[in-house]
Write an enzyme that holds these catalytic residues in place. Structure first.
Site, PDB file in Angstrom:
ATOM      1  CE  LYS A 158      26.802 -15.240   6.701  1.00 36.86           C
ATOM      2  NZ  LYS A 158      27.462 -13.975   6.307  1.00 36.86           N
TER       3      LYS A 158
ATOM      4  CD  GLU B  60      37.037 -15.101   8.626  1.00 33.27           C
ATOM      5  OE1 GLU B  60      36.430 -15.497   7.623  1.00 33.27           O
ATOM      6  OE2 GLU B  60      37.840 -14.157   8.609  1.00 33.27           O
TER       7      GLU B  60
ATOM      8  CB  THR C 103      28.562  -5.149   5.670  1.00 33.88           C
ATOM      9  OG1 THR C 103      29.204  -4.621   6.807  1.00 33.88           O
ATOM     10  CG2 THR C 103      28.677  -4.234   4.534  1.00 33.88           C
TER      11      THR C 103
ATOM     12  CB  THR D 122      21.601 -23.510  16.108  1.00 32.85           C
ATOM     13  OG1 THR D 122      22.769 -23.186  15.369  1.00 32.85           O
ATOM     14  CG2 THR D 122      21.974 -23.566  17.574  1.00 32.85           C
TER      15      THR D 122
ATOM     16  CB  THR E 124      36.626 -13.838  -2.951  1.00 29.90           C
ATOM     17  OG1 THR E 124      37.468 -13.406  -1.893  1.00 29.90           O
ATOM     18  CG2 THR E 124      35.220 -13.418  -2.655  1.00 29.90           C
TER      19      THR E 124
ATOM     20  CG  ASN F  97      40.634 -13.962   6.459  1.00 32.53           C
ATOM     21  OD1 ASN F  97      39.626 -13.919   5.753  1.00 32.53           O
ATOM     22  ND2 ASN F  97      40.573 -13.970   7.788  1.00 32.53           N
TER      23      ASN F  97
END
Lengths: 249, 249
Positions: free
Chosen positions: A28, A122, A39, A2, A249, A244
């Protein structure tokens, strides 16, 4: 190999009565993380042969205290998943007798993957372990731990290195669980900052020093019962907002 | 006279059949704001004479859709309160016949105070009105609206001026309320970005322009029933993190 600065790969090797087996996994995810098992992406494999019912039970058990005990921002994503595949290539079968050994190793692999996700959260600069004890039930312990782990005031205090026991007590008090202030306690690392209704502010400088670490333990005792829960989160930084607010998106 | 850049004072003058009355109020608060009527400071007075039971009922009704419908950071503080005092100095009495006029004016005063708190929220640059329609019940509508209003991904998107309907749909979908994607809708201002399961991305530039305003309307239809709810929040900025990471209690 990785190249992820926050690796989300883990493996366990296990000797069972019937032979040796391996469990491996990868994951991930870094934002939109408070899985409700709808999710996030994680794949775990094993060369053990595991009957379908046992495999399902083992994964649910392992996920409950690992992937389902992490949060980066309280945001369940729309595609969380953990897949566990068993191909039996080791020639070793997991049965009821070896189940607890198997689920223990599987939980270790899942925990390592889940913590990798939080470390790489994040804007995160710290991995925070929140332990709630003294709860009336396991559900209430988890609910209080999640409330603390998702509190922007707790997460910014950790980011700023502020040993703010008042914010921890305040969240516990608003978490809609049984809570008894006069028997409650708060510690940061092994440093007790509040116990039996009394603050120990003389310990604050020590706690502030401790908060400079990259891995932080926060513990809150609700002062009510015997149940406990542990969840993992990260700090809330201006970088989270930047990522963010700028991301389209 | 106030010198607060985000004034939290309001008054209403009302002609009732028995005479004229006045309702006045003031509030404070900017962080640790998602009142559950335990923790914020607001004082409302009136010169009407109001029987105790009616006064209590009027305040509960007015608070439900004003102070209890705002959030800055989802953090209930430990000392929220709204006090309503009626001294009867106007010589006019509020009774069942004039109750609805009284509670309407009282709600206006409370709403103005509550919105003042959100406008002055820590790090806030925008006042955001979240309206949820098409819910199965008023409780579910409120729950979904609160989830949207407390979502860090929604709040950072608004801060960044990103017309991100996907984040709104995602939060509605995880809010643990009845939700039907194929009949759901999202709009920003009067601009529809998602309806009947289909995105309208061609409207995104218009919505991005709209998001530059200081007062923003977000609307989500859950596509299930007839109930609705409205709550108010602010954007999440790096300044919120700075204030709360640096602030030492």
């Amino acid at each position: 190999m990785t190249t992820d600065p926050f690796p989300k790969e883990a493996a366990a090797h296990l000797s069972l009565p019937g032979g040796a087996i391996t469990i491996g996994g990868m994951a991930k995810g870094s934002g939109m993380i408070e899985p409700m098992m709808a999710t996030m992406l994680s794949f775990v494999t094993t060369d053990a042969a595991v009957p379908r019912g046992l495999l399902d039970r083992a994964l649910r058990e392992a996920v409950n205290d690992t992937f389902n005990a992490i949060t980066v921002d309280g945001e369940c994503s729309t595609n969380d998943c953990v897949m566990l595949l068993a191909n039996g290539a080791s020639g070793t079968t997991v049965d009821e007798a070896s189940y607890s050994l198997f689920v223990g190793a599987l939980t270790d692999v899942c925990r390592e993957l889940a913590l990798g996700i939080v470390r790489g959260g994040e804007g995160a600069t710290k991995l925070v372990t929140v332990t709630v004890t003294g709860a009336a039930s396991a559900e209430e312990a988890r609910k209080a731990a999640k409330a603390i782990a998702n509190s922007p005031l707790v997460k910014t205090a950790v980011h700023g290195g502020d040993p703010n026991w008042g914010r921890l007590i305040a969240v516990a008090g608003r978490a809609n669980v049984a809570f008894e202030l006069s028997r409650a306690a708060v510690s940061i690392g092994s440093i007790v900052l509040f116990r039996d209704g009394k603050p120990y502010d003389e310990a604050a400088p020590l706690a502030a020093e401790y908060l400079k670490r990259a891995e932080i333990e926060l513990a809150v005792d609700l002062g009510v019962g015997q149940a406990s829960s542990r969840v993992w989160t990260c700090d809330l930084s201006a970088e989270y907002v930047r990522i963010n607010a700028d991301y389209r998106t």
